[in-house]
Write an enzyme that holds these catalytic residues in place. Structure first.
Site, PDB file in Angstrom:
ATOM      1  N   GLU A 120      -0.039   7.417  -3.837  1.00  0.00           N
ATOM      2  CA  GLU A 120       1.240   7.917  -4.341  1.00  0.00           C
ATOM      3  C   GLU A 120       1.128   9.259  -5.066  1.00  0.00           C
ATOM      4  O   GLU A 120       2.038  10.084  -4.996  1.00  0.00           O
ATOM      5  CB  GLU A 120       1.884   6.890  -5.288  1.00  0.00           C
ATOM      6  CG  GLU A 120       2.489   5.695  -4.574  1.00  0.00           C
ATOM      7  CD  GLU A 120       1.525   4.535  -4.399  1.00  0.00           C
ATOM      8  OE1 GLU A 120       0.301   4.742  -4.415  1.00  0.00           O
ATOM      9  OE2 GLU A 120       2.015   3.408  -4.235  1.00  0.00           O
TER      10      GLU A 120
ATOM     11  N   GLU B  66       0.296  -2.798  -2.602  1.00  0.00           N
ATOM     12  CA  GLU B  66       0.918  -3.613  -3.665  1.00  0.00           C
ATOM     13  C   GLU B  66       1.412  -4.956  -3.111  1.00  0.00           C
ATOM     14  O   GLU B  66       1.385  -5.970  -3.808  1.00  0.00           O
ATOM     15  CB  GLU B  66       2.060  -2.819  -4.306  1.00  0.00           C
ATOM     16  CG  GLU B  66       1.504  -1.657  -5.137  1.00  0.00           C
ATOM     17  CD  GLU B  66       2.559  -0.649  -5.541  1.00  0.00           C
ATOM     18  OE1 GLU B  66       3.219  -0.086  -4.634  1.00  0.00           O
ATOM     19  OE2 GLU B  66       2.735  -0.421  -6.744  1.00  0.00           O
TER      20      GLU B  66
ATOM     21  N   GLY C 155       2.914   0.867  -1.462  1.00  0.00           N
ATOM     22  CA  GLY C 155       3.609  -0.426  -1.518  1.00  0.00           C
ATOM     23  C   GLY C 155       2.976  -1.465  -0.602  1.00  0.00           C
ATOM     24  O   GLY C 155       3.056  -2.665  -0.865  1.00  0.00           O
TER      25      GLY C 155
ATOM     26  N   ALA D 273       5.868   2.354   0.745  1.00  0.00           N
ATOM     27  CA  ALA D 273       7.316   2.572   0.695  1.00  0.00           C
ATOM     28  C   ALA D 273       7.700   3.621   1.732  1.00  0.00           C
ATOM     29  O   ALA D 273       6.899   4.491   2.071  1.00  0.00           O
ATOM     30  CB  ALA D 273       7.713   3.034  -0.695  1.00  0.00           C
TER      31      ALA D 273
END
Ligand code: CAA
Length: 254
Positions: A130, A110, A107, A64
């Site tokens: 994270e 992910e 992300g 992200a």
């Protein structure tokens, strides 16, 4: 779409290349929306049977966009358009192959978990760092990672934030093949091409059924699988006829 490049490198195959090299392909909201829009188009286009998604040499994606943190206090992770884009990726009905060189973090990792097949370049690094910014893998990572690699390995990755290399990712089942880095994308396209020769309707059905493993109890998904066996398609007739006549099948997706 400024954040991605979209090409068709082989028959029935779409290639989406993330195009934010300066930010290691961090998944800004607008990049995710662009990926979702490209997948929506690919889902509606009968000519496209398989999609490959990649980054560049240095990063598949570093996760992200940390710099997109809002000033109003509302967590960016939970923005409606962002969640909608993730949902579109999650629900994409055709095969999605990740070609990963360099970092696949947060992300970005992910995103690979939402892909059906992951090809890792020899320098690929997967990680969920994270915790280092006092967050957690909230784009599905806390749920999909343990299902993919088991609780202990997921705990180690998520709680430590340490990265794993391509060989380890392959051993643990995050990736299926490790390639020299200059061949990662070509290999993913090659596999996409092999898939694209098959009946698209059967391929979509098979993907949907395999994904039921994650969402439903075994007895329920087995009974659904049995019901789906009742399907009848032109492609199925063609597949059987081609086998009997000893010729290549010509599938139309009907
Ligand atoms: N968001 C925004 N920008 C990022 C980024 C990210 N996730 N990752 C890297 N960048 C930017 C850097 O800020 C830098 O930009 P500038 O040149 O403008 O300074 C550029 O990309 C290159 O990065 P580095 O200089 O840091 O490169 P490096 O080789 O020294 O380190 C790295 C590479 C280890 C991947 C490091 O960049 C890093 O740790 N990035 C963050 C990784 C991360 O924490 N990802 C998880 C994000 S949170 C998440 O994904 C949330 C969620 O699941 C809900």
């Amino acid at each position: 779409m400024a954040n991605i490049n979209v090409t068709t490198p082989a028959n029935h195959v779409l290639l989406i290349s993330l195009n934010r090299a300066k930010a290691l392909n961090a998944l800004s909201k607008s990049l995710l929306v662009d990926v979702a829009a490209a997948l929506d188009e690919a889902a509606a286009n009968d000519e496209i049977r398989c999609v490959v998604i990649t980054g560049d040499d240095r990063a598949f994606s570093a996760g992200a966009d940390i710099k997109e943190m809002p000033e109003d206090g509302f967590p960016m992770w939970a923005a409606a358009d962002r969640l909608k884009a993730w949902k579109t990726i999650e629900k994409f009905p055709k095969p999605l192959i990740a070609a990963v060189n360099g970092y696949a973090l947060g992300g970005g990792c992910e995103l690979t978990l939402l892909c059906d097949i992951v090809i890792a370049g020899e320098d690929a690094q997967f990680g969920t760092p994270e915790v280092k910014i006092a967050a957690f893998p909230g784009d599905g990572g806390t749920q999909r990672l343990p299902r993919a690699i088991g609780k202990a390995r997921a705990m180690k990755m998520v709680l430590s934030g340490e990265f794993i290399d391509a060989e380890t990712a392959c051993d643990w089942g995050l990736a299926v093949e490790v390639t020299p880095k200059e061949q990662t994308v070509a290999r993913a396209i090659e596999i996409a091409g092999i898939i694209a020769v098959n009946s698209p309707i059967a391929v979509r059905m098979a993907k949907e059924e395999i994904l039921m493993t994650y969402g439903r109890p075994l007895d329920e998904s087995l009974s659904l699988e049995r019901k789906l066996l009742l399907w009848q398609t032109d492609d199925h007739d063609e597949g059987i006829a081609a086998f009997v006549e000893k010729r290549p099948a010509k599938f139309t997706g009907k």
